[in-house]
Design an enzyme around this catalytic site. Structure first.
Site, PDB file in Angstrom:
ATOM      1  N   GLY A 281       0.826  -1.198   0.000  1.00  0.00           N
ATOM      2  CA  GLY A 281       0.000   0.000   0.000  1.00  0.00           C
ATOM      3  C   GLY A 281       0.858   1.245   0.000  1.00  0.00           C
ATOM      4  O   GLY A 281       0.581   2.220  -0.695  1.00  0.00           O
ATOM      5  N   MET A 283       5.179   2.746   1.371  1.00  0.00           N
ATOM      6  CA  MET A 283       6.479   2.497   1.996  1.00  0.00           C
ATOM      7  C   MET A 283       7.080   3.824   2.418  1.00  0.00           C
ATOM      8  O   MET A 283       7.218   4.744   1.618  1.00  0.00           O
ATOM      9  CB  MET A 283       7.425   1.754   1.044  1.00  0.00           C
ATOM     10  CG  MET A 283       8.799   1.502   1.625  1.00  0.00           C
ATOM     11  SD  MET A 283       8.724   0.488   3.140  1.00  0.00           S
ATOM     12  CE  MET A 283      10.245   1.015   3.959  1.00  0.00           C
ATOM     13  N   GLU A 284       7.487   3.880   3.692  1.00  0.00           N
ATOM     14  CA  GLU A 284       7.795   5.123   4.386  1.00  0.00           C
ATOM     15  C   GLU A 284       9.202   5.650   4.157  1.00  0.00           C
ATOM     16  O   GLU A 284       9.851   6.124   5.105  1.00  0.00           O
ATOM     17  CB  GLU A 284       7.569   4.920   5.895  1.00  0.00           C
ATOM     18  CG  GLU A 284       8.542   3.946   6.568  1.00  0.00           C
ATOM     19  CD  GLU A 284       8.133   2.493   6.568  1.00  0.00           C
ATOM     20  OE1 GLU A 284       8.713   1.707   7.333  1.00  0.00           O
ATOM     21  OE2 GLU A 284       7.222   2.136   5.801  1.00  0.00           O
ATOM     22  N   GLU A 317       1.813   5.764   7.053  1.00  0.00           N
ATOM     23  CA  GLU A 317       3.145   6.062   6.496  1.00  0.00           C
ATOM     24  C   GLU A 317       3.719   7.336   7.102  1.00  0.00           C
ATOM     25  O   GLU A 317       4.942   7.446   7.298  1.00  0.00           O
ATOM     26  CB  GLU A 317       3.063   6.175   4.970  1.00  0.00           C
ATOM     27  CG  GLU A 317       2.526   4.950   4.254  1.00  0.00           C
ATOM     28  CD  GLU A 317       3.276   3.663   4.572  1.00  0.00           C
ATOM     29  OE1 GLU A 317       4.451   3.732   4.992  1.00  0.00           O
ATOM     30  OE2 GLU A 317       2.703   2.579   4.401  1.00  0.00           O
ATOM     31  N   HIS A 320       5.218   6.698  10.498  1.00  0.00           N
ATOM     32  CA  HIS A 320       6.519   6.029  10.386  1.00  0.00           C
ATOM     33  C   HIS A 320       7.687   7.014  10.374  1.00  0.00           C
ATOM     34  O   HIS A 320       8.820   6.626  10.698  1.00  0.00           O
ATOM     35  CB  HIS A 320       6.581   5.208   9.099  1.00  0.00           C
ATOM     36  CG  HIS A 320       6.133   3.789   9.256  1.00  0.00           C
ATOM     37  ND1 HIS A 320       6.530   2.994  10.312  1.00  0.00           N
ATOM     38  CD2 HIS A 320       5.344   3.000   8.474  1.00  0.00           C
ATOM     39  CE1 HIS A 320       6.006   1.787  10.170  1.00  0.00           C
ATOM     40  NE2 HIS A 320       5.272   1.767   9.083  1.00  0.00           N
TER      41      HIS A 320
END
Length: 832
Positions: A281, A283-284, A317, A320
Site C-alpha cells: 500500500g 512504503m515510508e 506512512e 513512520h
C-alpha cells in the site's frame, strides 16, 4: 615507531579476541547473521555513503554504479561488506587509496585487515547494480529495499542499526524526473542525459534509502511553510482531482504527529510518489514515500471503507517518519515496534478527519478482525519473533505485527493511562533520536511511568503466540467467565471487556481477566451472556448455546453499533469453529444486511458472505443478494454486493445480469477497476464469450499502465487449458513475476474456484517454488503467493497435496511454513 607497532598489536589482538566469541561460520554465512550485525555495530562508526548510479533508457541494459563507504574503526581489522549479487559484478575495489583484490563469497565482500586502518577509512567500489530491487519498467523504475534488499543494489552494511548519511548522484535520460530522500542540490544536462545530485540525508538505515526515476508528472501543494510534491503517472483527470484530499490528509497527519510527540517533522522534505503495480500500500522512505496508485486514487464513488483505508494508509506512512525512520529498531525481530505505532497512531490521526464515523467500530473492523484472521490459524506467531538472519526478515511481516500489536498497545494504554503513555513516548523519541532502540528499551521507559507491571503484561502479549478462548456461562445468578489456552501452555492473557447480561433486565458488567476465571453475582433471572459488547476484548469468545442462538436470531437488532459489530465478529469466529452451521450463518447475515444502516457493518457482512455462498446449496441467497444490490438504501452496500457477486455468482441468471452491467458500462457506482474485475470473472464464467469480453475491456482502458496490468492478468482467465498450463509454468521463473500484485492476482485466477479439480496439479510445483519466491520476492509475496495458490481450494485432493508436501518436507523453514499454514486455514477447515 615501536609505540605505533605496540598500539597496532594491541588493537589487532582486541579484534581477534572480540571475534573469538563469535562463530566465524556464522559471520561469513549468506545473508546477514545476527552475530555479524552485532559485531559490526561494535566496530563501525561514523558511517556515510556516497552513491552514484547511471540509469540507461533501455530496461534491459545494465545499471552501473559506484559506492564510497566512509567509516571509522578503533582497530585495523577485516571488514565484511554485504553484496548479494554476482561476484563478477564487482568491477573494482579501492581501500584508503589502494586498489585491492578481495575475497567475495557468500554475498559478502571481505576486506582484509591489512587494508583497513585505525580511524577514518574510505572504501570505493565500482559495481553493476542488481535488478532485483530496482523494479525496472520500460520508462520508470523505483527502489524498494526493505528489509534486506539494499545489498542487492549496492555494497553496504545491511543492518538497521548502522545508520548513515547518504549522498546520491544519478545519471538518467534527460526527459526523466528523479526523486530521492533529500532535495536536489545540483542538476546538469548534457545532450540526452542529465546528472542530478541530491543533498546529504539525515541518518538513515539502508532499507529506507530510495530513489525513483522515469517519466512522471509532478504537482505541488503548499500549506503554510510546507511544500509537498507528488510524482505520479496518472492521466485520468477525475483521479487527479483527488490530489487536494491526499495532500490535506498528509498535512493533517504531520501536524497531529508533531503535536502529539512534541518533535517537529525530523527530515528535510516530504514528497510522495504514486506508482502502478507497487508491491505494498505504501512504503515510508523519508522524503520519498511510495504509494500504490490503486490505493491512493479511488473510484469516482468510493465506499466509506475505501476512503478510510486511504486516510489510514497516509496516516500510517506519516507516523513512520517518527516511528521507524527517526527512531528505528535495532534488529528486525523488533520490526513490529515501528508497525505497531504506525497503525495505533494512524487510527487516532483519522478520527478528526471523519467525525461522523464510529471509530471504535472501525477499529474492530480494520485492526481486531484482521488480527483474528491470522491468529486463529495454525500459522499464528508471537508479535515478537526470533530472527537469526536478516535474509528471513520479510517473513516476520503479517497481520500479527500490523494488527495484533496495536490491539496489545491499546490494552497497555488502558493499563497505564493516556497521559503517562504519551509522556513515555516523548521521552523515548528524545532519548533515541536518529538512533535505534528495542522494545525492551521502550518498556523500561513506560514501566517507569506506571505502578503496573508492564514486563509481565508484555511477556504474554508480545512474546507468546496465540490468543485465549473465553467461555461465558451463567447459572443461578452466578456469571462465570473462564479463559483457556488452546495451545495448552497454561497461558493467561490479562485484559478487560464488557459482558451484556440479559434477564428480566439488561445490564452491562465490566470483566477484568487477571487470572484464569472471573466470577461475579448477577440477577437471579439472568439467562444470557453476550460477551465483548464493548469490543475491547481480544479472544475467541464461546457463548453458551442459548446465548449463541440469541446472537444468531437477534444480533442485528442491537442498537449500539460497536456492540453490533462485535457480536457479528463473535458469530463469525463461532462459524469458523463450526459451532454455527453454513446455512444458518448465511441466513443471519442476509437478515442483518437487509436492515443494516451502518456502511461499515454492511461491509463486514458482505465480506463474510464468500464462504457461505460457495458452500450453500440455497441459490435463493444469491438471488436475494442481487436484489439487494439494486435496492439497498446504502450506496456503498450496493457497490460491495456487486463486487461480491462478481466473484461468487454461480447461477446463470445472476451471471447474465452481471454481464449486462459490464456490457452497458454505465453503472453509477462502479469504476474502471470494477469493470476490469467483472471482465476477468465473466470470461471464466462465459468461456464462449471470453475473447469478446477481453477485447472489449481492453478497448476501454486509456491508461497505459492499467492496460499492461489487464494484459498481464487476463491471460489467466481464458478457457484454453494448454495455454493456462503454459502461463503457470512461466510463473515459476522469477523474471515473469516481477510485478508481484499482478502475479498474485494471475495465480489466483489460475486457481479460480470454478476451475475445480483440474487446478490441483498446480499446488505441489508452486509450493516447491515457495523458497525461491521468498528469495527473489518482496516481503508480502510469499504469503500472497500461497494465498493465491490455495485460498480458493477446498477439495480433499487439494488437502492431500498440502499434506503430502508438509510430510515430504519435515524440516521446512518455520517462518515460511507459517505463511503456508496461515493461507490454508479454510482448506483445512473444509477437510476436518
Amino acid at each position: 615507531m615501536m609505540r605505533v607497532f605496540r598500539l597496532f598489536l594491541v588493537t589487532t589482538l582486541a579484534f581477534l579476541v572480540a571475534c573469538s566469541s563469535y562463530d566465524k561460520k556464522e559471520l561469513y554465512s549468506e545473508g546477514v547473521s545476527e552475530q555479524l550485525a552485532t559485531l559490526r555495530k561494535k566496530e563501525i562508526k561514523e558511517l556515510a555513503y556516497e552513491l552514484f548510479f547511471s540509469i540507461p533508457q533501455e530496461r534491459d541494459s545494465a545499471v552501473v554504479g559506484e559506492a564510497t563507504l566512509r567509516f571509522s574503526l578503533d582497530s585495523a581489522q577485516p571488514v565484511i561488506v554485504d553484496f548479494r549479487n554476482d561476484p563478477d559484478n564487482i568491477k573494482g575495489i579501492t581501500v584508503n587509496g589502494t586498489a585491492i583484490a578481495c575475497d567475495i563469497r557468500n554475498e559478502h565482500i571481505i576486506i582484509p585487515a591489512s587494508a583497513s586502518r585505525v580511524g577514518d577509512n574510505i572504501v570505493n567500489i565500482a559495481f553493476v547494480a542488481g535488478d532485483q530491487s530496482l523494479n525496472r519498467n520500460d520508462d520508470f523504475l523505483y527502489t524498494l529495499l526493505v528489509p534486506d534488499r539494499a545489498r542487492t543494489l549496492f555494497p553496504c552494511f545491511e543492518q538497521p542499526n548502522l545508520k548513515a548519511n547518504f549522498t546520491l548522484s544519478l545519471e538518467i535520460p534527460a526527459q526523466w524526473e528523479a526523486v530521492s530522500n533529500s532535495a536536489v542540490s545540483s542538476l546538469t544536462v548534457a545532450g540526452d542525459r542529465k546528472r542530478i545530485k541530491f543533498e546529504t540525508t539525515e541518518p538513515l538505515s539502508t532499507y529506507l534509502f530510495s530513489f525513483v526515476t522515469g517519466n512522471m508528472s509532478r504537482c505541488e501543494y503548499k500549506a503554510g511553510e510546507r511544500t509537498i510534491a507528488a510524482y505520479h503517472r496518472e492521466n485520468d483527470e477525475k483521479r487527479l482531482a483527488q490530489m487536494d484530499i491526499i495532500f490535506s490528509q498528509i498535512i493533517s497527519s504531520l501536524e497531529w504527529m508533531e503535536n502529539y510527540t512534541g518533535v517537529p517533522y525530523p527530515f528535510s522534505k516530504y514528497d510522495i510518489i504514486i506508482l502502478p503495480g507497487f508491491q505494498y500500500g505504501g512504503m515510508e522512505h523519508t522524503g520519498a514515500t511510495l504509494y500504490n496508485d490503486a490505493t491512493i486514487f479511488l473510484n469516482e464513488n468510493p465506499t466509506p471503507d475505501e476512503e478510510l483505508r486511504r486516510a489510514l494508509l497516509i496516516a500510517h506512512e506519516t507516523a513512520h517518519m517518527w516511528f521507524g525512520d527517526y527512531v528505528t529498531m535495532q534488529w528486525f525481530d523488533d520490526v513490529w515496534t515501528k508497525e505497531v505505532f504506525a497503525n495505533y497512531f494512524a487510527s487516532a490521526i483519522v478520527e478528526p478527519l471523519f467525525p461522523d464515523i464510529n471509530h471504535s467500530l472501525n477499529w474492530l473492523k480494520t485492526i481486531t478482525s484482521p488480527s483474528l484472521s491470522e491468529d486463529r490459524t495454525a500459522g499464528t506467531t508471537s508479535i515478537k519473533q526470533p530472527l537469526d538472519n536478516l535474509s528471513n526478515a520479510g517473513l516476520i511481516y503479517g497481520n500479527i505485527i500490523y494488527c495484533k500489536a496495536p490491539v496489545m498497545m491499546k490494552k497497555l494504554v488502558e493499563i497505564m493511562g493516556e497521559e503517562a503513555f504519551r509522556s513515555g513516548i516523548q521521552q523515548y523519541l528524545k532519548e533515541y533520536a536518529y538512533g535505534n532502540a528495542t522494545w525492551e528499551d521502550l518498556v523500561i521507559i513506560l514501566d517507569s511511568k506506571t505502578v503496573d507491571n508492564l514486563l509481565e503484561f508484555s511477556n504474554v502479549w508480545v512474546n507468546e503466540k496465540g490468543l485465549p478462548h473465553i467461555e461465558c456461562s451463567v447459572n443461578d445468578g452466578i456469571m462465570r467467565i473462564v479463559q483457556s489456552d488452546p495451545l495448552q501452555r497454561g497461558l493467561l492473557w490479562p485484559q478487560s471487556f464488557e459482558v451484556t447480561v440479559i434477564g428480566k433486565d439488561t445490564t452491562n458488567v465490566n470483566v477484568t481477566m487477571s487470572g484464569k476465571e472471573f466470577v461475579c453475582s448477577v440477577a437471579e433471572d439472568a439467562r444470557l451472556l453476550l460477551p465483548n459488547s464493548d469490543g475491547r476484548g481480544y479472544a475467541i469468545f464461546l457463548p453458551e448455546a442459548p446465548s449463541l442462538q440469541w446472537l444468531l436470531d437477534n444480533w442485528h437488532t442491537t442498537i449500539d453499533e460497536t456492540a453490533r459489530q462485535s457480536y457479528l465478529m463473535t458469530l463469525y469466529e463461532n462459524y469458523q469453529l463450526k459451532r454455527v452451521g453454513n446455512e444458518e450463518f448465511a441466513h443471519t447475515l442476509l437478515k442483518g444486511l437487509k436492515e443494516e444502516k451502518n456502511p461499515l457493518i454492511a461491509s463486514t457482512i458482505c465480506s463474510y458472505f464468500g464462504e457461505p455462498l460457495r458452500s450453500s446449496t440455497d441459490r435463493n441467497i444469491e438471488q436475494s443478494l442481487y436484489e439487494l444490490s439494486q435496492s439497498h438504501p446504502l450506496a456503498s452496500c450496493r457497490t460491495m454486493l456487486l463486487r461480491l457477486l462478481a466473484c461468487e455468482a454461480r447461477s446463470p441468471q445472476i451471471v447474465s445480469a452481471l454481464y449486462s452491467v459490464w456490457k452497458e458500462k454505465n453503472h453509477p457506482l462502479l469504476g474502471e477497476s470494477d469493470y476490469m474485475t467483472l471482465a476477468y470473472e465473466l470470461a471464466i464464467r462465459m468461456p464462449e464469450r471470453c475473447d469478446d469480453i477481453i477485447s472489449a475491456q481492453r478497448s476501454r482502458i486509456a491508461n497505459g499502465d492499467r492496460l499492461r496490468q489487464f494484459d498481464f492478468i487476463s491471460r489467466a482467465v481464458i478457457p484454453d487449458t494448454l495455454l493456462l498450463d503454459g502461463l503457470f509454468e512461466s510463473l515459476m521463473e522469477p523474471e515473469n513475476r516481477r510485478i508481484e500484485p499482478w502475479t498474485a492476482t494471475t495465480l489466483s485466477y489460475l486457481n479460480h474456484p470454478l476451475r475445480g479439480e483440474r487446478t490441483v496439479k498446480y499446488i505441489r510445483p508452486a509450493l516447491d517454488e515457495l523458497q525461491e519466491v521468498q528469495r527473489t520476492g518482496d516481503i508480502f509475496f510469499p504469503r500472497n503467493w500461497v494465498g493465491a495458490l490455495l485460498g480458493s481450494h477446498r477439495s480433499p485432493a487439494a488437502n492431500y497435496e498440502l499434506e503430502r508436501f508438509l510430510s515430504d518436507n519435515p524440516g521446512y523453514p518455520v517462518l515460511l511454513k507459517n505463511k503456508i499454514m496461515q493461507a490454508v486455514h479454510m482448506l483445512q477447515r473444509a477437510n476436518k
